[in-house]
Scaffold this motif. Structure first.
Motif, PDB file in Angstrom:
ATOM      1  N   ARG A  80      -6.519   1.867  -2.603  1.00  0.00           N
ATOM      2  CA  ARG A  80      -7.218   2.951  -3.292  1.00  0.00           C
ATOM      3  C   ARG A  80      -6.651   3.168  -4.698  1.00  0.00           C
TER       4      ARG A  80
ATOM      5  N   GLU B   9      -2.342   3.854  12.798  1.00  0.00           N
ATOM      6  CA  GLU B   9      -3.157   4.493  11.761  1.00  0.00           C
ATOM      7  C   GLU B   9      -2.276   4.976  10.602  1.00  0.00           C
TER       8      GLU B   9
ATOM      9  N   MET C 234      -0.744   1.859   8.566  1.00  0.00           N
ATOM     10  CA  MET C 234      -1.774   1.163   7.796  1.00  0.00           C
ATOM     11  C   MET C 234      -2.286   2.032   6.647  1.00  0.00           C
ATOM     12  N   ALA C 235      -2.419   3.328   6.875  1.00  0.00           N
ATOM     13  CA  ALA C 235      -2.919   4.225   5.824  1.00  0.00           C
ATOM     14  C   ALA C 235      -1.967   4.265   4.638  1.00  0.00           C
TER      15      ALA C 235
ATOM     16  N   THR D 211      -2.671  10.050   1.276  1.00  0.00           N
ATOM     17  CA  THR D 211      -3.602   9.705   2.354  1.00  0.00           C
ATOM     18  C   THR D 211      -4.720  10.733   2.473  1.00  0.00           C
TER      19      THR D 211
ATOM     20  N   THR E 291      -3.876   1.093   2.917  1.00  0.00           N
ATOM     21  CA  THR E 291      -5.075   1.755   2.402  1.00  0.00           C
ATOM     22  C   THR E 291      -4.795   2.466   1.082  1.00  0.00           C
TER      23      THR E 291
ATOM     24  N   SER F  75       0.421  -4.490   7.951  1.00  0.00           N
ATOM     25  CA  SER F  75       0.167  -3.758   6.707  1.00  0.00           C
ATOM     26  C   SER F  75       0.685  -4.529   5.506  1.00  0.00           C
TER      27      SER F  75
END
Length: 264
Positions: free
Chosen positions: A121, A109, A112-113, A65, A117, A159
């Motif tokens: 990535r 946060e 979800m990260a 992250t 996310t 998510s």
């Protein structure tokens, strides 16, 4: 005929996140047993037994992250092996069964990260290499909660639904580049993901609302704790199949590994 000779993953370079425990560890071990080269990533300590037993295992410790951590990890893998054949997005954290009226901002946060996310990535980072190679396989570990609103709290559910959507999107976008993107949807699995719950965010009302659905899939012990029936090796075998040449025409699929929980 040996198991490895029909596995379709031998000599492939495989990135596995969350490789130090649970599904990630079982997946890394299975790929290594089938003669793949594994680049394992985890925020935790190196899985020492795995490293001792396999000289084809490389460990990269990182909190993905953090800014730039994904690109650094994938770049290191490519520098070492000259290619990236498979990405397994396995790392994930659970939520505290929070609902839309009880979710804490920092829990949202965090979940979800890590669960959405970072996998996106990682896909972004490996895709240029896979396009140059004209081939590659991505396997995302989603969840029953990726297709159901009644199996987890709102952050985890959102998510994993997001990861399901991203899996389909990547599959279609790059299907003419020889790149496949599939997902597995495990049910309740015997891992230590429960330890990733921040208990100060535990929502008992949310848990009580969802637990009857979960109980259709798992039994419970004398203290009422869910007892998963799916083993990490069951999930690892599904991941290995989707990553292998044996599934070369399977793209954009989401495979439940839950002993028929997906039928309700």
């Amino acid at each position: 005929m040996s198991k490895s000779s029909v596995s379709g993953v031998q000599n492939k370079v495989v990135i596995v996140t969350g490789c130090s425990s649970g599904i990630g560890l079982a997946t890394a071990r299975l790929f290594l047993d089938r003669q793949a080269l594994v680049f394992g990533i985890d925020v935790g300590a190196i899985p020492q037994k795995l490293a001792d037993e396999h000289n084809t295992f490389t460990f990269h410790r990182a909190n993905l992250t953090n800014s730039g951590a994904v690109d650094e990890a994938v770049s290191q893998c490519h520098q070492q092996y000259g290619r990236v054949d498979v990405l397994v997005n396995c790392a994930g954290v659970s939520d505290g069964w929070s609902s839309a009226d009880s979710i804490h901002e920092d829990e949202w946060e965090r979940v979800m990260a890590i669960n959405l996310t970072v996998p996106i990535r990682l896909m972004k980072a490996v895709l240029p290499f896979m396009k140059d190679q004209k081939g590659g396989a991505i396997v995302n570990v989603a969840s029953k909660a990726g297709v159901s609103g009644a199996a987890a709290g709102i952050a985890y559910t959102a998510s994993k639904h997001g990861l399901v959507g991203a899996t389909k999107n990547v599959a279609w976008r790059f299907h003419q580049d020889g790149i496949r993107c599939n997902g597995v949807l495990p049910g309740g699995v015997a891992t230590d993901i429960a330890s990733s719950v921040q208990m100060d965010h535990f929502d008992p009302a949310g848990f009580n609302a969802f637990f009857p659905i979960v109980q259709m899939h798992v039994s419970k012990d004398s203290e009422g704790t869910p007892v998963p029936v799916i083993g990490v090796d069951d999930v690892a075998r599904g991941i290995a199949f989707l990553a292998s040449d044996e599934s070369k025409m399977i793209n954009g699929a989401l495979i439940p590994i839950d002993n028929a929980w997906s039928t309700i």
